[in-house]
Write an enzyme that holds these catalytic residues in place. Structure first.
Site, PDB file in Angstrom:
ATOM      1  N   SER A  68       1.462 -37.500 -68.280  1.00  0.00           N
ATOM      2  CA  SER A  68       0.983 -37.411 -69.663  1.00  0.00           C
ATOM      3  C   SER A  68      -0.287 -36.571 -69.787  1.00  0.00           C
ATOM      4  O   SER A  68      -0.440 -35.797 -70.740  1.00  0.00           O
ATOM      5  CB  SER A  68       0.751 -38.809 -70.240  1.00  0.00           C
ATOM      6  OG  SER A  68      -0.202 -39.523 -69.478  1.00  0.00           O
ATOM      7  N   ASN A  69      -1.212 -36.694 -68.831  1.00  0.00           N
ATOM      8  CA  ASN A  69      -2.445 -35.899 -68.898  1.00  0.00           C
ATOM      9  C   ASN A  69      -2.166 -34.417 -68.674  1.00  0.00           C
ATOM     10  O   ASN A  69      -2.848 -33.551 -69.235  1.00  0.00           O
ATOM     11  CB  ASN A  69      -3.454 -36.411 -67.868  1.00  0.00           C
ATOM     12  CG  ASN A  69      -4.087 -37.724 -68.277  1.00  0.00           C
ATOM     13  OD1 ASN A  69      -4.895 -37.766 -69.189  1.00  0.00           O
ATOM     14  ND2 ASN A  69      -3.693 -38.810 -67.621  1.00  0.00           N
ATOM     15  N   HIS A 118       2.585 -44.637 -74.249  1.00  0.00           N
ATOM     16  CA  HIS A 118       3.493 -45.154 -73.222  1.00  0.00           C
ATOM     17  C   HIS A 118       4.450 -46.182 -73.830  1.00  0.00           C
ATOM     18  O   HIS A 118       5.078 -46.958 -73.104  1.00  0.00           O
ATOM     19  CB  HIS A 118       2.703 -45.807 -72.090  1.00  0.00           C
ATOM     20  CG  HIS A 118       1.759 -44.882 -71.383  1.00  0.00           C
ATOM     21  ND1 HIS A 118       2.130 -43.623 -70.962  1.00  0.00           N
ATOM     22  CD2 HIS A 118       0.456 -45.034 -71.020  1.00  0.00           C
ATOM     23  CE1 HIS A 118       1.084 -43.042 -70.367  1.00  0.00           C
ATOM     24  NE2 HIS A 118       0.072 -43.870 -70.396  1.00  0.00           N
ATOM     25  N   TYR A 203       9.193 -33.774 -65.279  1.00  0.00           N
ATOM     26  CA  TYR A 203       8.021 -33.479 -64.448  1.00  0.00           C
ATOM     27  C   TYR A 203       8.393 -32.516 -63.324  1.00  0.00           C
ATOM     28  O   TYR A 203       7.690 -31.535 -63.056  1.00  0.00           O
ATOM     29  CB  TYR A 203       7.500 -34.799 -63.880  1.00  0.00           C
ATOM     30  CG  TYR A 203       6.272 -34.723 -63.010  1.00  0.00           C
ATOM     31  CD1 TYR A 203       5.011 -34.993 -63.537  1.00  0.00           C
ATOM     32  CD2 TYR A 203       6.363 -34.429 -61.649  1.00  0.00           C
ATOM     33  CE1 TYR A 203       3.878 -34.957 -62.736  1.00  0.00           C
ATOM     34  CE2 TYR A 203       5.238 -34.387 -60.845  1.00  0.00           C
ATOM     35  CZ  TYR A 203       3.997 -34.648 -61.391  1.00  0.00           C
ATOM     36  OH  TYR A 203       2.878 -34.612 -60.591  1.00  0.00           O
ATOM     37  N   PHE A 239      -0.992 -27.860 -61.135  1.00  0.00           N
ATOM     38  CA  PHE A 239      -1.542 -29.148 -60.714  1.00  0.00           C
ATOM     39  C   PHE A 239      -2.838 -28.950 -59.932  1.00  0.00           C
ATOM     40  O   PHE A 239      -3.798 -29.706 -60.097  1.00  0.00           O
ATOM     41  CB  PHE A 239      -0.523 -29.924 -59.878  1.00  0.00           C
ATOM     42  CG  PHE A 239      -0.868 -31.372 -59.744  1.00  0.00           C
ATOM     43  CD1 PHE A 239      -0.446 -32.291 -60.687  1.00  0.00           C
ATOM     44  CD2 PHE A 239      -1.645 -31.824 -58.683  1.00  0.00           C
ATOM     45  CE1 PHE A 239      -0.790 -33.628 -60.589  1.00  0.00           C
ATOM     46  CE2 PHE A 239      -1.994 -33.157 -58.569  1.00  0.00           C
ATOM     47  CZ  PHE A 239      -1.560 -34.064 -59.523  1.00  0.00           C
TER      48      PHE A 239
END
EC number: 2.8.2.n2
Length: 303
Positions: A68-69, A118, A203, A239
């Site tokens: 989510s971040n 969430h 993801y 990332f």
């Protein structure tokens, strides 16, 4: 993303509350789902029902530890590329976290607002659907999600820890962790995978080709960006880049939010029995569904 100081202050406050909280005291239950008492209250949940969404709101939905971040950063950068204004939300961005008065304050925020959650689809305020806000849903394979969740609990100072991975796994499978069962969350959202104004992102797909993923998100949000702009956002959103800047953007908790981000990290912790149990649960809950196919379970979760 949220204003840095507000985000960091909120997290620091939650960590302070966690110091005196044991695992047995960590959860409050609302409508059958456990939530962390350090971040959620019954009063806030009741106030959430009256939250008034806007048609240009962007909602980022995910189970905890599914990225989510990461998505929040990407969408913030997309908005900046279009508007030339840095996105800064004056509140902690998770919709269901904070005090019950936050929704009144949020009425004053400029558009577009980025909201994260969430929550299950059917636990969201009805105004989100009535006003046709766009919803990005990010999923991650359940094995890596579980391992990331475990490390978050056991690595972050002051957050209640589990005695072992085995103990955490038992609670994760039973859904007795913050925000409840991964599989209940997935089953609930799977019903809406083809809904208008809803887009699912994986993801693992972002890890494999971030440029393509960002382009898909941009198109879904109706933004027209050049390839050069997409490439720039991609470079800033890897990332490794997120982890390098995590302490500045998220405070002391930053490095724990962006720990590894690896695909397949679950192989370091899962034993054969746990593998079989997770495989059976996936088969029981998601095999043959649209989301089950999208998760590419055989590629990412079968040893």
């Amino acid at each position: 993303m949220a204003d840095k100081s507000k985000f960091i202050d909120y997290i620091d406050d939650a960590l302070e509350k966690s110091k005196e909280t044991t695992l047995s005291q960590l959860f409050l239950t609302y409508q059958g789902i456990p939530y962390p008492v350090t971040m959620c209250t019954q009063e806030t949940f009741r106030a959430l029902d009256a939250f008034e969404a806007r048609s240009d709101d962007v909602l980022l939905a995910s189970y905890p530890k599914c990225g989510s971040n990461w998505i929040l950063h990407i969408v913030s950068e997309l908005i900046f590329a279009v508007s030339k204004k840095k996105y800064a939300c004056p509140e902690f961005p998770v919709l269901e976290c904070g005090d019950a008065e936050k929704y009144q304050r949020m009425k004053l925020f400029p558009s577009p607002r980025i909201l994260t959650t969430h929550l299950h689809y059917d636990k969201l305020p009805q105004s989100i659907f009535k006003n046709k806000a766009k919803i990005l849903v990010i999923f991650r394979n359940p094995k890596d999600t579980a391992v990331s969740f475990f490390h978050f609990h056991n690595d972050v100072p002051d957050i209640p820890s589990y005695a072992s991975w085995d103990e955490f796994f038992r609670q994760f499978i039973k859904g007795q962790v913050s925000w409840g069962s991964y599989f209940d969350f997935a089953i609930n959202w799977n019903k809406h995978i083809d809904d208008e104004n809803v887009k699912f992102i994986l993801y693992e797909d972002l890890k494999e080709n971030l440029v393509v993923g960002i382009k898909q998100i941009s198109e879904f949000l109706g933004f027209s960006l050049t390839d050069e702009q997409i490439e720039t956002i991609s470079t800033q959103s890897t990332f490794l880049a997120m982890r390098a800047n995590s302490q500045e953007t998220h405070g002391a908790i930053g490095p724990f939010l962006f720990r590894k981000g690896e695909v397949g990290d679950w192989k370091r912790l899962f034993n054969e029995t746990q593998n079989q149990e997770m495989d059976e649960r996936f088969k029981e809950c998601l095999a043959g569904t649209s989301l089950g196919d999208k998760l590419k379970y055989e590629a990412y979760c079968l040893a």
